[in-house]
Write a protein that holds these residues in place. Structure first.
Motif, short mmCIF file in Angstrom:
data_model
loop_
_atom_site.label_atom_id
_atom_site.label_comp_id
_atom_site.label_asym_id
_atom_site.label_seq_id
_atom_site.Cartn_x
_atom_site.Cartn_y
_atom_site.Cartn_z
N SER A 60 0.87 -1.26 0.00
CA SER A 60 0.11 0.09 0.15
C SER A 60 0.90 1.34 0.00
CB SER A 60 -0.97 -0.03 1.40
OG SER A 60 -0.19 -0.07 2.62
N SER A 61 0.27 2.42 -0.27
CA SER A 61 0.82 3.78 -0.45
C SER A 61 0.44 4.50 0.74
CB SER A 61 0.60 4.30 -1.81
OG SER A 61 1.07 5.70 -1.76
N ALA A 62 1.23 5.52 1.14
CA ALA A 62 0.86 6.24 2.21
C ALA A 62 0.43 7.35 1.86
CB ALA A 62 2.29 6.68 3.10
N THR A 63 0.36 7.63 0.53
CA THR A 63 -0.29 8.89 0.00
C THR A 63 -1.24 8.76 -0.85
OG1 THR A 63 1.17 8.48 -2.17
CG2 THR A 63 2.20 10.03 -0.35
N ALA A 64 -1.84 7.70 -1.44
CA ALA A 64 -3.08 7.27 -2.12
C ALA A 64 -4.15 7.39 -0.98
CB ALA A 64 -2.95 6.00 -2.97
N GLU A 65 -5.20 8.03 -1.59
CA GLU A 65 -6.33 8.10 -0.71
C GLU A 65 -7.11 6.66 -0.43
OE1 GLU A 65 -10.81 10.18 -0.52
OE2 GLU A 65 -9.14 11.50 -1.46
N ALA A 66 -6.91 5.87 -1.42
CA ALA A 66 -7.78 4.68 -1.18
C ALA A 66 -7.09 3.95 -0.26
CB ALA A 66 -7.67 3.97 -2.60
N ASP A 67 -5.67 3.94 -0.15
CA ASP A 67 -4.88 3.12 0.64
C ASP A 67 -5.00 3.79 2.11
OD1 ASP A 67 -4.07 1.34 -1.13
OD2 ASP A 67 -2.14 2.43 -1.85
N ARG A 68 -4.94 5.14 2.14
CA ARG A 68 -5.19 5.76 3.55
C ARG A 68 -6.47 5.33 4.36
NH1 ARG A 68 -5.38 10.86 3.10
NH2 ARG A 68 -5.31 11.08 0.95
N GLY A 69 -7.46 5.22 3.20
CA GLY A 69 -8.83 4.90 3.89
C GLY A 69 -8.81 3.34 4.22
N SER A 70 -8.21 2.44 3.62
CA SER A 70 -7.98 1.01 3.92
C SER A 70 -7.29 0.98 5.45
CB SER A 70 -7.27 0.47 2.83
OG SER A 70 -8.23 0.27 1.72
N ALA A 71 -6.29 1.95 5.64
CA ALA A 71 -5.67 1.94 6.81
C ALA A 71 -6.43 2.20 7.74
CB ALA A 71 -4.41 2.83 6.70
N VAL A 72 -7.52 3.42 7.70
CA VAL A 72 -8.34 3.84 8.77
C VAL A 72 -9.33 2.90 9.09
CG1 VAL A 72 -10.36 5.55 9.12
CG2 VAL A 72 -8.18 6.30 7.88
N VAL A 73 -9.72 1.94 8.43
CA VAL A 73 -10.65 0.69 8.60
C VAL A 73 -9.80 -0.14 9.45
CG1 VAL A 73 -12.02 -1.24 7.44
CG2 VAL A 73 -12.17 1.13 6.74
N ASP A 511 -6.43 6.92 -8.20
CA ASP A 511 -5.26 7.33 -7.37
C ASP A 511 -4.11 7.06 -8.31
OD1 ASP A 511 -6.78 8.12 -5.37
OD2 ASP A 511 -6.29 6.30 -4.33
N PHE A 512 -3.85 5.75 -8.94
CA PHE A 512 -2.75 5.41 -9.83
C PHE A 512 -2.63 6.39 -11.01
CE2 PHE A 512 0.18 3.17 -12.42
CZ PHE A 512 1.23 2.65 -11.59
N GLN A 513 -3.89 6.57 -11.76
CA GLN A 513 -3.68 7.53 -12.85
C GLN A 513 -3.46 9.01 -12.51
OE1 GLN A 513 -7.79 6.60 -14.49
NE2 GLN A 513 -6.87 5.27 -16.04
N ASP A 514 -3.85 9.47 -11.26
CA ASP A 514 -3.72 10.89 -11.05
C ASP A 514 -2.17 10.89 -10.65
OD1 ASP A 514 -6.28 11.56 -11.10
OD2 ASP A 514 -6.36 11.43 -8.93
N GLU A 515 -1.43 9.88 -10.18
CA GLU A 515 0.00 9.94 -9.74
C GLU A 515 0.59 9.92 -11.21
OE1 GLU A 515 3.54 7.73 -7.32
OE2 GLU A 515 1.62 6.69 -7.64
N LEU A 516 0.30 9.26 -12.04
CA LEU A 516 1.01 9.33 -13.36
C LEU A 516 0.70 10.48 -14.01
CD1 LEU A 516 -0.02 5.85 -15.25
CD2 LEU A 516 1.97 6.35 -13.90
N LEU A 517 -0.30 11.33 -13.96
CA LEU A 517 -0.22 12.53 -14.36
C LEU A 517 0.39 13.72 -13.92
CD1 LEU A 517 -4.27 12.65 -15.20
CD2 LEU A 517 -2.53 12.48 -16.89
N ALA A 518 0.51 13.42 -12.68
CA ALA A 518 1.27 14.36 -11.85
C ALA A 518 2.86 14.30 -11.79
CB ALA A 518 1.00 14.37 -10.07
#
Length: 735
Positions: A60-73, A511-518
């Motif tokens: 998991s990534s510490a910056t991707a929102e999807a991964d951060r949400g999974s970490a909260v759960v 999240d992954f596509q946003d990182e590619l664009l950025a």
């Protein structure tokens, strides 16, 4: 009488340079060098299994929102994962089935490490969701505590599996914990299978290339030793960072292919030097000074291409970059040290060419034909490559989940059964994690989520703890399609005044596509700049690096186009043994770009090194290209064939991600070594003529001072022992 090997004596004229010195050292101390690499191989093999055990399936990534949400759960409900058994083939309410399931559930609940169980016969509201709509299948769910050990998880798995046959029912055990283990196991099996298939085949091909077993065996030995070193490197990285399981075969296949290529280049140059009359020691020294430079420079270009992945925050890409660069370093080190040592042992048994590579042959004739129609050939090659890359324009990125495993996988079968027969508990395309209790989450679902046009239903609001709840969101159409991605963006734009995390498969892709664009432009810029600088330092030209960059992009596009046709559109899926998921794994195109770009530059360096060497000796551009392609064409083609065999061997595995990488890289190498190197490069160089070597005056002065010239001033070979006169090893005696 005493035995002496005169070929091991230091030649009278010593070749200068550090690489020549390394070659001399490794030749003289070949027993120590061989012992060192043997130790590396043994230790690497011994810890090889631990590398796979220590990997992470889906880092998991510490910056991707999807991964951060999974970490909260996970923090709100700390569990290791779930085990899920599908009890199928008999009515759920069959007395024998019911009795067996309830007994097993009670026994599992009492096992250490189990946080909770659920079956279709409970009184809670969730029990009904564990019954299939046709009433002929049920689910048993086991939640393992966060502190559960592997042995405790195995005990619960075995007890679930023991239900098979009870009351005539068929039981399949899956769940995320089983999926993780199956991904690791299948990846390890595919890696081992790829190695077992490719190494014997490469040995056969190299016997045909070199006409003897001694020369053919050296690249295989070097490759095996490099794999041992690669395993050691990845084991070390796994102790300081999460290494995704998918990284291991990718790094292995890269190391195997590069090691064979580099060793092939070294052995081929050794045979050339022997064919010119050099003794074994002198040939090793001259090989290290010439081919060794090409290997070192090539490895540097591949490492630069992979270093672009460090720009991304994705743990998968970062791990590939770290492992890939280390594997490249190991492959170069093996070629520069182990191969000279092995040549010291086996050099006398390697068949020496009776004559140098002729200046006239298939490749030189091809170059002349191309030169006569340079414009037509250039336009035709560019057109073909652009047409081949066009399918990638409609490529769709997705996270395939359990579909990366073969259809025979129990984990995949359970996942598919849940999606098809238990829709109420199937993973939702989008899950919103809400920091708040169930009433707050329900109000958010009613006021924000349900009103979005792409949402088909809000399936459930589930309290994870008193402070965290989840909202399962269903969408119209493809769960990871354009509508789902639009809903993700809208949910992130309007959070209803709450702290929310939008997660799920569609959110992960976004999240992954946003990182590619950025970060993609920065990665591309880094790779392009590094490549341009390196090729300028080698050639002294600003034209050649730019042309090489453009040609590599074209061949890379053809590879990505083939990847789209095969794995998204399903071409040849039956022959290759997989079912299309309707898209490409999110990170595969990025990895293909980095690896294929590096490998294309690998062959670019092989070819330009020869052309530059001939140019430095005074040949005109036209003749230098003819001779360069003629003298390197056979070895580049052979190296490409071996690389294709390596990649194709790994593509025969069952893991979808490994298969995608294998096919893409095999196509990239095949296209680059044939269409690009044999046709497009000679045509373009013919069009540019002497302008190929142009650079502004300030850069020319810079190159004269700091350039990495491939040409090495070699002393004349002492013609004391010519190949035709060389005695057999048993006759090397001196009174």
């Amino acid at each position: 009488m005493r035995m002496r090997n005169p070929s091991s004596a230091v030649p009278t004229a010593v070749v200068g340079g550090r690489l020549a010195a390394i070659g001399r050292f490794c030749f003289r101390h070949r027993r120590w060098v061989l012992g060192f690499w043997a130790a590396v191989l043994v230790v690497g093999v011994l810890i090889g299994g631990r590398v796979f055990e220590g990997s992470v399936a889906g880092a998991s990534s510490a910056t991707a929102e999807a991964d951060r949400g999974s970490a909260v759960v996970a923090a709100a409900d700390p569990v290791k994962g779930t085990l899920t058994a599908v009890v199928d083939g008999r009515p759920v309410d069959d007395p024998a089935v019911r009795s067996a399931v309830q007994k097993a559930t009670a026994e599992i609940a009492a096992l250490p490490g189990v946080a909770g169980t659920q079956d279709p016969y409970g009184s809670g509201p969730g029990a009904a969701a564990l019954r299939a709509a046709d009433g002929r299948a049920g689910l048993v769910s086991v939640r393992m505590a966060d502190t559960a050990t592997s042995a405790q998880t195995d005990a619960a798995t075995h007890r679930l599996a023991a239900l098979n046959g009870a009351g005539g029912a068929h039981v399949t055990v899956g769940g995320d914990l089983v999926l993780q283990q199956e991904v690791k196991k299948q990846t390890e099996q595919d890696t081992r299978f790829g190695e077992m298939v490719t190494l014997p085949l490469t040995l056969v091909v190299m016997v045909l290339v070199f006409g003897g077993l001694a020369a053919a065996a050296l690249p295989v030995i070097g490759a095996v030793a490099s794999v041992g070193g690669a395993l050691l490197a990845m084991f070390g990285f796994s102790r300081i960072m999460d290494i995704d399981t998918s990284v291991l075969p990718i790094a292995t296949v890269l190391g195997l292919g590069l090691s064979i290529d580099y060793a092939l280049l070294m052995v081929n140059r050794f045979r050339e030097e022997r064919g010119h009359g050099a003794g074994i020691a002198a040939a090793v020294e001259r090989t290290a000074a010439t081919a060794g430079r090409t290997v070192a420079f090539s490895g540097l270009t591949v490492a630069v291409a992979l270093s672009g992945l460090f720009v991304f925050t994705s743990p998968v890409l970062g791990a590939v970059a770290a492992a890939g660069v280390s594997v490249v370093v190991i492959a170069v080190a093996a070629a520069l040290t182990l191969i000279p040592a092995l040549l010291g042992f086996a050099g006398g048994r390697i068949r020496t060419p009776s004559a140098p590579v002729p200046d006239e042959g298939f490749f030189s004739r091809t170059v002349r034909r191309v030169r006569k129609r340079a414009v037509l050939v250039t336009l035709a090659c560019v057109g073909v490559l652009m047409a081949a890359g066009a399918p990638f324009l409609h490529a769709d990125m997705r996270s395939s989940g359990a579909a990366v495993l073969p259809a025979s996988s129990a984990g995949r079968q359970v996942a598919e059964a849940i999606d098809q027969r238990f829709p109420q508990i199937a993973a939702a395309p989008i899950t919103v994690v809400v920091e708040g209790g169930a009433p707050v989450a329900q109000a958010y679902a009613d006021e924000v989520v349900a009103k979005l046009p792409g949402v088909s239903a809000v399936r459930a609001v589930t309290p994870v703890s008193g402070a965290v709840s989840t909202v399962d969101v269903l969408v119209h159409g493809d769960p990871q399609g354009a509508t789902a991605k639009q809903v993700v963006d809208e949910l992130r734009a309007d959070r209803g005044g709450l702290k929310t995390y939008v997660t799920g498969g569609a959110a992960s892709v976004v999240d992954f596509q946003d990182e590619l664009l950025a970060r993609g432009p920065w990665a591309l810029g880094l790779v392009a700049a590094g490549t341009l600088v390196l090729l300028f330092l080698m050639t002294g030209s600003v034209v050649m690096p730019v042309k090489a960059l453009l040609m590599n992009v074209l061949s890379l596009g053809a590879s990505l186009g083939a990847l789209t046709l095969v794995f998204q559109d399903g071409w040849l899926s039956g022959l290759l043994g997989f079912s299309s998921t309707g898209g490409l794994e999110t990170f595969i195109p990025v990895l293909v770009f980095a690896f294929a770009f590096g490998l294309s530059m690998d062959y670019e360096v092989f070819l330009l090194a020869r052309i530059k060497e001939l140019t430095d000796r005074g040949y005109g551009c036209v003749r230098a290209v003819e001779l360069g392609v003629q003298r390197s064409g056979r070895i580049i083609t052979s190296a490409a064939l071996l690389m294709v065999i390596v990649f194709a061997g790994f593509a025969l595995g069952d893991m979808l991600m490994v298969k995608q990488m294998g096919i893409a890289l095999a196509v990239a190498v095949a296209v680059d070594a044939t269409l690009v190197r044999c046709l497009l490069v000679p045509a373009a160089m013919s069009l540019f003529g002497e302008f190929n070597w142009w650079a502004p005056a300030p850069l020319r002065r810079l190159h004269r001072r700091f350039g990495l010239s491939e040409h090495v001033d070699l002393p004349e070979i002492e013609p004391a022992v010519l190949p035709a006169q060389r005695p057999a090893a048993k006759d090397l005696v001196e009174a």
